[in-house]
Design a protein around this motif. Structure first.
Motif, PDB file in Angstrom:
ATOM      1  N   VAL A  19     -22.975  -9.850  14.705  1.00 23.83           N
ATOM      2  CA  VAL A  19     -22.982  -9.087  15.958  1.00 23.83           C
ATOM      3  C   VAL A  19     -23.849  -7.843  15.816  1.00 23.83           C
ATOM      4  O   VAL A  19     -24.623  -7.494  16.724  1.00 23.83           O
ATOM      5  CB  VAL A  19     -21.536  -8.718  16.360  1.00 23.83           C
ATOM      6  CG1 VAL A  19     -21.545  -7.775  17.562  1.00 23.83           C
ATOM      7  CG2 VAL A  19     -20.739  -9.986  16.673  1.00 23.83           C
ATOM      8  N   LEU A  63     -27.490  -8.821  16.136  1.00 20.28           N
ATOM      9  CA  LEU A  63     -27.906  -9.117  17.517  1.00 20.28           C
ATOM     10  C   LEU A  63     -28.039  -7.837  18.349  1.00 20.28           C
ATOM     11  O   LEU A  63     -28.868  -7.765  19.258  1.00 20.28           O
ATOM     12  CB  LEU A  63     -26.905 -10.062  18.180  1.00 20.28           C
ATOM     13  CG  LEU A  63     -27.011 -11.536  17.822  1.00 20.28           C
ATOM     14  CD1 LEU A  63     -26.004 -12.348  18.625  1.00 20.28           C
ATOM     15  CD2 LEU A  63     -28.413 -12.079  18.083  1.00 20.28           C
ATOM     16  N   LYS A  64     -27.214  -6.832  18.033  1.00 22.55           N
ATOM     17  CA  LYS A  64     -27.259  -5.582  18.804  1.00 22.55           C
ATOM     18  C   LYS A  64     -28.280  -4.592  18.240  1.00 22.55           C
ATOM     19  O   LYS A  64     -28.558  -3.574  18.862  1.00 22.55           O
ATOM     20  CB  LYS A  64     -25.866  -4.946  18.819  1.00 22.55           C
ATOM     21  CG  LYS A  64     -24.845  -5.753  19.630  1.00 22.55           C
ATOM     22  CD  LYS A  64     -23.491  -5.055  19.669  1.00 22.55           C
ATOM     23  CE  LYS A  64     -22.515  -5.826  20.559  1.00 22.55           C
ATOM     24  NZ  LYS A  64     -21.180  -5.177  20.616  1.00 22.55           N
ATOM     25  N   THR A  84     -22.238 -13.340  25.595  1.00 22.81           N
ATOM     26  CA  THR A  84     -22.263 -12.030  24.939  1.00 22.81           C
ATOM     27  C   THR A  84     -22.719 -12.219  23.482  1.00 22.81           C
ATOM     28  O   THR A  84     -22.674 -13.345  22.956  1.00 22.81           O
ATOM     29  CB  THR A  84     -20.863 -11.403  24.922  1.00 22.81           C
ATOM     30  OG1 THR A  84     -20.000 -12.224  24.110  1.00 22.81           O
ATOM     31  CG2 THR A  84     -20.294 -11.290  26.333  1.00 22.81           C
ATOM     32  N   PRO A  85     -23.123 -11.137  22.795  1.00 20.72           N
ATOM     33  CA  PRO A  85     -23.454 -11.275  21.367  1.00 20.72           C
ATOM     34  C   PRO A  85     -22.296 -11.842  20.556  1.00 20.72           C
ATOM     35  O   PRO A  85     -22.507 -12.646  19.642  1.00 20.72           O
ATOM     36  CB  PRO A  85     -23.775  -9.830  20.951  1.00 20.72           C
ATOM     37  CG  PRO A  85     -24.257  -9.175  22.201  1.00 20.72           C
ATOM     38  CD  PRO A  85     -23.444  -9.782  23.310  1.00 20.72           C
ATOM     39  N   THR A 111     -22.210 -15.551  21.033  1.00 23.17           N
ATOM     40  CA  THR A 111     -23.308 -16.186  20.302  1.00 23.17           C
ATOM     41  C   THR A 111     -22.945 -16.365  18.831  1.00 23.17           C
ATOM     42  O   THR A 111     -23.126 -17.452  18.252  1.00 23.17           O
ATOM     43  CB  THR A 111     -24.584 -15.333  20.411  1.00 23.17           C
ATOM     44  OG1 THR A 111     -24.970 -15.249  21.774  1.00 23.17           O
ATOM     45  CG2 THR A 111     -25.726 -15.924  19.592  1.00 23.17           C
ATOM     46  N   GLU A 147     -36.231 -11.240  22.121  1.00 19.99           N
ATOM     47  CA  GLU A 147     -34.931 -11.915  22.011  1.00 19.99           C
ATOM     48  C   GLU A 147     -35.071 -13.277  21.353  1.00 19.99           C
ATOM     49  O   GLU A 147     -34.251 -13.676  20.511  1.00 19.99           O
ATOM     50  CB  GLU A 147     -34.288 -12.067  23.391  1.00 19.99           C
ATOM     51  CG  GLU A 147     -32.910 -12.709  23.291  1.00 19.99           C
ATOM     52  CD  GLU A 147     -32.197 -12.803  24.620  1.00 19.99           C
ATOM     53  OE1 GLU A 147     -31.039 -13.254  24.643  1.00 19.99           O
ATOM     54  OE2 GLU A 147     -32.801 -12.441  25.651  1.00 19.99           O
TER      55      GLU A 147
END
Length: 365
Positions: free
Chosen positions: A29, A32-33, A228-229, A232, A275
């Motif tokens: 997470v 990804l953020k 959402t992350p 994913t 992305e």
């Protein structure tokens, strides 16, 4: 680069990757953020080269989409039609064979990739006959056919268990399963986008059964819609857990959502190149037990697909020849590439093009 990476806000994850330590849900997470795409890509390239060196794989294949008729009208799909709707089509067995034979005379492919919709009235025998007739005419061609969602549909219409369906398909000529239909496993996402579709547990169950029977498969994820992350990473973790159990997955293929012509066209945009590259890289980092990460150039575009080979991907997919599903949703890439075009595109990335068969055996001519 290494010094800068270790000093970055994800330096602790860099250390894990260097030491071969498995990344956690929270690590995924955070990646990804994170906006630190260069470091994420650099780490993914380390893992890619650790597993596959500077080899980039491709396959000489031909796609056949035998029908666009589907009883599941998923909101993200621009390909499916109802049986009586204008534009609906279903190929006869003879037409499927003709497409394959015409293509075979033009390109000596090693793989046929066959998927379609969940047709409400085709009998199970249609699919068995399709495979057996193709195998009879092309015994050396690997038949990679039918998503887990289609296999479960065959179970429903035949009254057979998923295991027995897979055994009959294998006896008819099935070589392996493609990875489509996984979308994002989150129940929240599936309720919004594809409430009628086989749930995550069913998709994973079909794959588990296939792997137990020795039938290999790929896995996919359709991203950049409402997920959402966290959802994913949950998707990737569930694939990783099944791979730990079965070792049956060959490759993971992130699929970028194309909204044109779908019910989501007015509320979604195409993913950015940033992305797309981050998804490829984070997939490579999280799926430490998947031997290959594939960049499906049809969805990424040719230039970005080349860049993805430095962000964790080691497979460029194949010649394809005819692709209808993504092009129904506005894909602007060609429907097919020649072997010469693929090897040129790969060579320009300073990696070595390697022709493979479906099971990643090197093809030597």
């Amino acid at each position: 680069m290494r010094r800068l990476a270790l000093k970055s806000d994800i330096g602790d994850i860099v250390e894990k990757v260097e030491q071969g330590v498995r990344l956690s849900f929270d690590d995924g997470v955070r990646l990804l953020k994170s906006s630190n795409l260069p470091v994420i890509g650099w780490m993914a390239d380390i893992v890619r080269r650790r597993l596959n060196g500077n080899r980039t794989y491709y396959v000489v294949n031909r796609h056949i989409n035998y029908t666009n008729v589907c009883k599941n009208r998923c909101r993200f799909c621009a390909f499916s039609k109802s049986e009586s709707e204008p534009g609906a089509y279903t190929l006869t067995i003879e037409e499927v064979i003709e497409k394959a034979e015409v293509a075979k005379r033009e390109v000596d492919f090693t793989e046929l990739h066959i998927v379609g919709g969940l047709h409400p009235s085709l009998p199970f025998d249609y699919y068995l006959t399709m495979l057996s007739e193709l195998k009879k005419r092309m015994p050396d061609v690997h038949l990679q056919a039918f998503t887990a969602v289609e296999v479960e549909h065959f179970s429903r219409i035949s009254g057979l268990s998923v295991r027995d369906v897979l055994i009959k398909l294998r006896n008819a000529g099935l070589g392996s399963l493609p990875g489509g239909g996984a979308e994002v496993f989150s129940p929240r996402v599936r309720a919004q986008l594809c409430a009628e579709k086989l749930p995550a547990e069913g998709w994973l169950g079909v794959m588990r059964t296939a792997h137990e029977l020795g039938i290999k498969s790929n896995a996919t994820m359709l991203y950049h819609h409402v997920e959402t992350p966290e959802e994913t990473i949950d998707h990737l973790m569930r694939l990783r857990e099944l791979q730990d159990e079965t070792s049956g997955f060959l490759a993971f293929i992130p699929l970028s959502f194309h909204p044109k012509g779908t019910e989501l066209e007015h509320q979604s945009k195409r993913s950015s190149g940033v992305e797309d590259l981050k998804i490829i890289a984070v997939s490579r980092l999280m799926l430490d037990n998947f031997p290959h990460i594939k960049v499906f150039w049809i969805m990424f575009g040719l230039k970005l697909a080349q860049v993805a080979l430095s962000f964790g991907a080691d497979d460029f997919d194949g010649t394809v020849v005819e692709e209808k599903i993504t092009h129904s949703a506005g894909a602007e890439t060609p429907e097919g590439l020649s072997v010469a075009e693929i090897t040129r595109l790969i060579s320009e990335t300073d990696t070595v093009p390697v022709e493979r068969d479906t099971l990643y055996n090197e093809v030597r001519h």
